[in-house]
Design a protein around this motif. Structure first.
Motif, PDB file in Angstrom:
ATOM      1  N   ALA A 146       6.278  13.427  32.980  1.00 62.99           N
ATOM      2  CA  ALA A 146       6.304  14.834  32.750  1.00 62.99           C
ATOM      3  C   ALA A 146       5.318  15.221  32.642  1.00 62.99           C
ATOM      4  N   ALA A 147       4.995  14.362  31.156  1.00 60.07           N
ATOM      5  CA  ALA A 147       3.624  15.370  30.230  1.00 60.07           C
ATOM      6  C   ALA A 147       2.323  14.780  30.943  1.00 60.07           C
ATOM      7  N   VAL A 148       1.972  13.740  31.493  1.00 57.85           N
ATOM      8  CA  VAL A 148       0.877  13.324  32.108  1.00 57.85           C
ATOM      9  C   VAL A 148       0.576  14.228  33.218  1.00 57.85           C
ATOM     10  N   GLY A 149       1.966  14.155  34.251  1.00 56.43           N
ATOM     11  CA  GLY A 149       1.464  15.155  35.369  1.00 56.43           C
ATOM     12  C   GLY A 149       0.774  16.622  35.422  1.00 56.43           C
ATOM     13  N   ASP A 150       1.946  17.436  34.607  1.00 55.17           N
ATOM     14  CA  ASP A 150       1.344  18.796  33.651  1.00 55.17           C
ATOM     15  C   ASP A 150       0.375  18.218  33.057  1.00 55.17           C
ATOM     16  N   SER A 151      -0.065  17.910  32.319  1.00 53.16           N
ATOM     17  CA  SER A 151      -1.355  17.514  31.779  1.00 53.16           C
ATOM     18  C   SER A 151      -3.038  17.644  32.287  1.00 53.16           C
ATOM     19  N   LEU A 152      -2.606  16.768  34.040  1.00 52.71           N
ATOM     20  CA  LEU A 152      -3.293  16.804  34.903  1.00 52.71           C
ATOM     21  C   LEU A 152      -2.988  18.660  35.671  1.00 52.71           C
ATOM     22  N   ALA A 153      -2.482  18.093  35.758  1.00 49.64           N
ATOM     23  CA  ALA A 153      -2.385  19.905  36.618  1.00 49.64           C
ATOM     24  C   ALA A 153      -3.191  20.554  36.137  1.00 49.64           C
ATOM     25  N   ARG A 154      -3.023  21.005  34.815  1.00 48.55           N
ATOM     26  CA  ARG A 154      -3.317  22.184  34.449  1.00 48.55           C
ATOM     27  C   ARG A 154      -5.405  21.793  34.122  1.00 48.55           C
ATOM     28  N   VAL A 155      -5.483  20.251  34.058  1.00 50.54           N
ATOM     29  CA  VAL A 155      -7.088  19.668  33.527  1.00 50.54           C
ATOM     30  C   VAL A 155      -7.097  19.887  34.889  1.00 50.54           C
ATOM     31  N   LEU A 156      -6.973  19.734  36.366  1.00 47.73           N
ATOM     32  CA  LEU A 156      -6.870  19.992  38.084  1.00 47.73           C
ATOM     33  C   LEU A 156      -7.950  21.476  38.111  1.00 47.73           C
ATOM     34  N   GLY A 157      -6.816  22.141  37.324  1.00 47.79           N
ATOM     35  CA  GLY A 157      -6.768  23.558  37.078  1.00 47.79           C
ATOM     36  C   GLY A 157      -8.110  24.353  36.939  1.00 47.79           C
ATOM     37  N   ALA A 158      -8.209  23.711  35.702  1.00 48.57           N
ATOM     38  CA  ALA A 158      -9.864  24.299  34.551  1.00 48.57           C
ATOM     39  C   ALA A 158     -10.770  23.336  34.952  1.00 48.57           C
ATOM     40  N   ALA A 159     -11.157  22.649  36.518  1.00 45.66           N
ATOM     41  CA  ALA A 159     -11.935  22.357  37.349  1.00 45.66           C
ATOM     42  C   ALA A 159     -11.999  22.603  38.333  1.00 45.66           C
ATOM     43  N   GLY A 160     -11.376  23.782  38.528  1.00 45.25           N
ATOM     44  CA  GLY A 160     -11.272  24.619  39.701  1.00 45.25           C
ATOM     45  C   GLY A 160     -10.427  24.232  41.029  1.00 45.25           C
ATOM     46  N   ALA A 161      -9.484  23.204  40.944  1.00 49.36           N
ATOM     47  CA  ALA A 161      -8.599  23.350  41.833  1.00 49.36           C
ATOM     48  C   ALA A 161      -7.865  23.857  42.271  1.00 49.36           C
ATOM     49  N   GLU A 162      -7.058  24.429  43.068  1.00 45.99           N
ATOM     50  CA  GLU A 162      -6.330  24.864  43.825  1.00 45.99           C
ATOM     51  C   GLU A 162      -4.942  23.861  43.404  1.00 45.99           C
ATOM     52  N   VAL A 163      -3.890  23.483  42.416  1.00 44.77           N
ATOM     53  CA  VAL A 163      -3.114  23.363  42.292  1.00 44.77           C
ATOM     54  C   VAL A 163      -1.390  23.179  42.678  1.00 44.77           C
ATOM     55  N   THR A 164      -1.033  22.559  43.362  1.00 48.34           N
ATOM     56  CA  THR A 164       0.624  23.261  43.756  1.00 48.34           C
ATOM     57  C   THR A 164       1.525  21.792  42.804  1.00 48.34           C
ATOM     58  N   ALA A 404       4.863  16.354  20.135  1.00 52.96           N
ATOM     59  CA  ALA A 404       4.237  14.915  19.037  1.00 52.96           C
ATOM     60  C   ALA A 404       4.669  14.867  20.755  1.00 52.96           C
ATOM     61  N   ALA A 405       6.039  14.981  20.970  1.00 55.75           N
ATOM     62  CA  ALA A 405       6.039  13.898  22.113  1.00 55.75           C
ATOM     63  C   ALA A 405       5.359  13.779  23.551  1.00 55.75           C
ATOM     64  N   ARG A 406       5.204  15.636  23.564  1.00 57.46           N
ATOM     65  CA  ARG A 406       4.723  15.246  25.137  1.00 57.46           C
ATOM     66  C   ARG A 406       2.388  14.692  24.641  1.00 57.46           C
ATOM     67  N   TYR A 407       2.273  15.225  23.735  1.00 53.74           N
ATOM     68  CA  TYR A 407       0.195  14.177  23.089  1.00 53.74           C
ATOM     69  C   TYR A 407       0.816  13.154  22.761  1.00 53.74           C
ATOM     70  N   SER A 408       1.998  12.393  22.712  1.00 53.84           N
ATOM     71  CA  SER A 408       1.844  10.986  22.324  1.00 53.84           C
ATOM     72  C   SER A 408       2.153  10.433  23.350  1.00 53.84           C
ATOM     73  N   LEU A 409       2.412  10.932  24.545  1.00 58.29           N
ATOM     74  CA  LEU A 409       2.695  10.250  26.052  1.00 58.29           C
ATOM     75  C   LEU A 409       1.374  10.935  26.851  1.00 58.29           C
ATOM     76  N   ALA A 410       0.699  11.705  26.884  1.00 62.30           N
ATOM     77  CA  ALA A 410      -0.333  12.176  27.272  1.00 62.30           C
ATOM     78  C   ALA A 410      -1.830  11.735  26.657  1.00 62.30           C
ATOM     79  N   ARG A 411      -1.600  11.048  25.755  1.00 68.93           N
ATOM     80  CA  ARG A 411      -3.391  10.691  24.700  1.00 68.93           C
ATOM     81  C   ARG A 411      -3.180   9.339  24.880  1.00 68.93           C
ATOM     82  N   SER A 412      -2.529   8.272  25.969  1.00 70.52           N
ATOM     83  CA  SER A 412      -2.787   7.012  26.599  1.00 70.52           C
ATOM     84  C   SER A 412      -3.386   7.325  27.850  1.00 70.52           C
ATOM     85  N   ALA A 413      -4.433   6.395  28.611  1.00 69.46           N
ATOM     86  CA  ALA A 413      -4.440   5.986  29.637  1.00 69.46           C
ATOM     87  C   ALA A 413      -2.858   5.297  30.458  1.00 69.46           C
ATOM     88  N   ALA A 414      -2.392   6.655  31.845  1.00 70.13           N
ATOM     89  CA  ALA A 414      -0.868   6.148  32.416  1.00 70.13           C
ATOM     90  C   ALA A 414      -0.789   5.141  32.773  1.00 70.13           C
TER      91      ALA A 414
END
Length: 559
Positions: A146-164, A404-414
């Protein structure tokens, strides 16, 4: 001068050299974006590029000679202080002080758009993550996705992709039947079946099913035949469980654009359509009374049964139909995030992708996440009080909070195992990474607040040449890195790079704060030095906020 502006200056110099015949290159060989990066050693300048080594031989010349010609052309560009050629053809570029400092104003004026790019513009991505079965609370592995996937969606969107963002709602199959039988048993005061589900949540949901029936005036399912009662507990219980999952994800700041029901694949004829498509492509055959997909032709270790000899659809048939459905909905890239126990799943899925005529790794990507362990008082946290056998999203959020939950889960390679120290994440110390970054943001807000009280306002002046202290050079260099970090995190599907970058930025800011003052000291008059430093402070605040937002973590103004 921003990295993007420097990249454009390099591209303009290359284009001019091609146009006047100095470089024997086709204009198409010039990249749309000339990559620049921070040198590892500060004395090598502000930025470096290896573009001469990439294009020198293509131009029929020595890469170093190619670099020397580029250096000559860049030396007159406003904002560039010096260009040196190193080794076989590296270009080391030093900006003049004013050009380097100008980045602070550019960031503040760009606001939340700073760091975003069009690198992935045109890509329509379907990102499937979490997809926990609606048979129990989200366990800690699903929380990581949940943390990694949502963060990845935000990052992909910030790089210009259309993300669903898509959640695959598995409401078909044996596990749902076991869930329904478990609810019915608990409602009757019996133990769950041997292959069923345990935990307090089963009793809670069983009670809610009965309460809902009473509210609607419908017959008590416990008075009905077993098959009818089980169907009621299946339909109502799954609805209640999935509603709870959605609510927990919402509280965790994770939303989905699509909730796709597995039942739809079977009810709509999507499975039959997928098998027919593959049959037309010549990849389906009959043997032993069953229908098979010849996945060995595409690298799988064995062919796969699609329709069993009894006419029932095999598990992979749903995958075939679901993938084709996504492609037919217009997604050119499908990314699926799966748990560690699905590693053996990759070969057959990539073979399926190839069988449809697509390119594995391009049209279909599978990301595998590893296990998460919670540690408290030096000991593993073994199980949830509510779920009984697993650690859930509530266990983590109740212990440390959403940030803290989201950050700690997203700060390491999945793809690496992760131990989360609950004691560390509740401390207000520099060793706690989320506190360290959030405190840096809160400090920038406090500095701006104190500056305003002292009569220091950005609008009254800005002289970037005054940002000449070594700590300011380091901080500006770190601020300049956000666009590259986002682009790389998107390309590699690694949002943890954003978290690690924020920690480096926070470190640079805290060091600058210790050495430079934004507010006047004593009887010192307000000057452009203070105003210009306020621009740098506020630029840092903006970058920290932008980065934290990509991780779904708040940027507090006070701590």
């Amino acid at each position: 001068m921003t990295p993007a502006e420097l990249s454009e200056a390099l591209r303009a110099a290359l284009t001019a050299a091609v146009d006047d015949g100095t470089f024997a290159l086709d204009a198409a060989a010039i990249p749309a974006v000339v990559h620049v990066e921070r040198p590892r050693q500060r004395e090598h300048g502000d930025w470096a590029t290896n573009i001469a080594m990439q294009l020198g031989k293509k131009a029929g010349t020595n890469p170093r000679a190619f670099a020397e010609e580029l250096a000559r052309r860049l030396s007159g560009v406003p904002g560039i202080g010096a260009v040196d050629v190193a080794g076989p053809g590296f270009l080391n570029i030093t900006l003049d002080t004013a050009a380097a400092g100008g980045l602070a104003r550019a960031i503040v004026e760009a606001g939340s758009a700073y760091g975003r790019s069009q690198a992935l513009t045109g890509q329509n991505i379907n990102l499937e993550f979490v997809s926990a079965n609606p048979t129990g609370p989200i366990h800690i592995g699903g929380v990581r996705w949940a943390a990694v996937g949502d963060s990845l969606a935000r990052v992909l969107g910030a790089a210009g992709a259309e993300v669903t963002r898509e959640y695959y709602f598995n409401d078909h199959g044996a596990q749902i039947d076991r869930f329904a039988r478990s609810l019915l048993a608990r409602a009757r005061g019996e133990e769950a079946p041997e292959d069923g589900y345990g935990g307090q949540y089963i009793s809670d949901i069983a009670d809610q099913v009965l309460a809902r029936r009473r509210e609607t005036g419908e017959p008590d399912p416990l008075t009905l035949p077993d098959d009818e009662a089980q169907e009621i507990f299946r339909a109502v219980g799954v609805d209640l469980m999935f509603g709870e999952i959605k609510a927990k994800l919402h509280d965790f700041r994770v939303e989905f654009d699509v909730y796709f029901h597995e039942d739809h694949l079977h009810e709509s004829g999507a499975v039959d359509r997928a098998v027919s498509r593959l049959r037309e492509l010549g990849h389906v055959f009959e043997a032993d009374g069953a229908t098979w997909l010849r996945t060995t032709a595409f690298g799988d270790d064995k062919d796969r049964v699609v329709i069993k000899s009894d006419g029932e659809a095999a598990y992979i048939s749903g995958d075939l139909a679901y993938y084709l459905d996504k492609r037919e909905r217009g997604f050119d890239r499908v990314i699926i995030m799966l748990g560690a126990d699905h590693h053996g799943y990759i070969g057959r899925m990539m073979a399926m992708c190839a069988a449809f005529g697509d390119t594995p790794g391009v049209n279909l990507e599978i990301l595998i996440g590893q296990m998460v362990n919670l540690v408290k008082d030096g000991e593993p946290v073994r199980m949830s009080k509510r779920a009984g056998t697993i650690v859930t999203i509530d266990d983590l959020v109740d212990a440390v909070g959403v940030d803290a939950a989201r950050y700690s889960l997203a700060r390491s390679a999945a793809n690496s195992s992760l131990d989360i120290d609950l004691d560390l994440l509740t401390t207000a110390t520099n060793e706690n990474p989320v506190f360290y970054v959030q405190y840096a943001h809160a400090r920038t807000v406090n500095v701006a607040r104190n500056a305003a009280d002292s009569g220091v306002h950005r609008a009254d002046g800005f002289d970037p040449s005054l940002l000449d202290h070594p700590s300011e050079t380091v901080l500006l260099g770190s601020l300049a890195e956000l666009p590259r970090v986002i682009a790389q995190a998107a390309e590699l599907r690694e949002p943890h790079r954003v978290a690690r970058y924020l920690e480096e930025l926070a470190s640079a800011y805290h060091k600058w704060y210790d050495q430079r003052r934004v507010t006047p000291f004593g009887d010192e008059a307000v000057s452009d030095v203070h105003r210009t430093r306020l621009w740098l402070n506020d630029a840092t605040r903006q970058v920290l906020a932008n980065g934290l937002d990509l991780l779904g973590v708040s940027a507090p103004e006070r701590m």
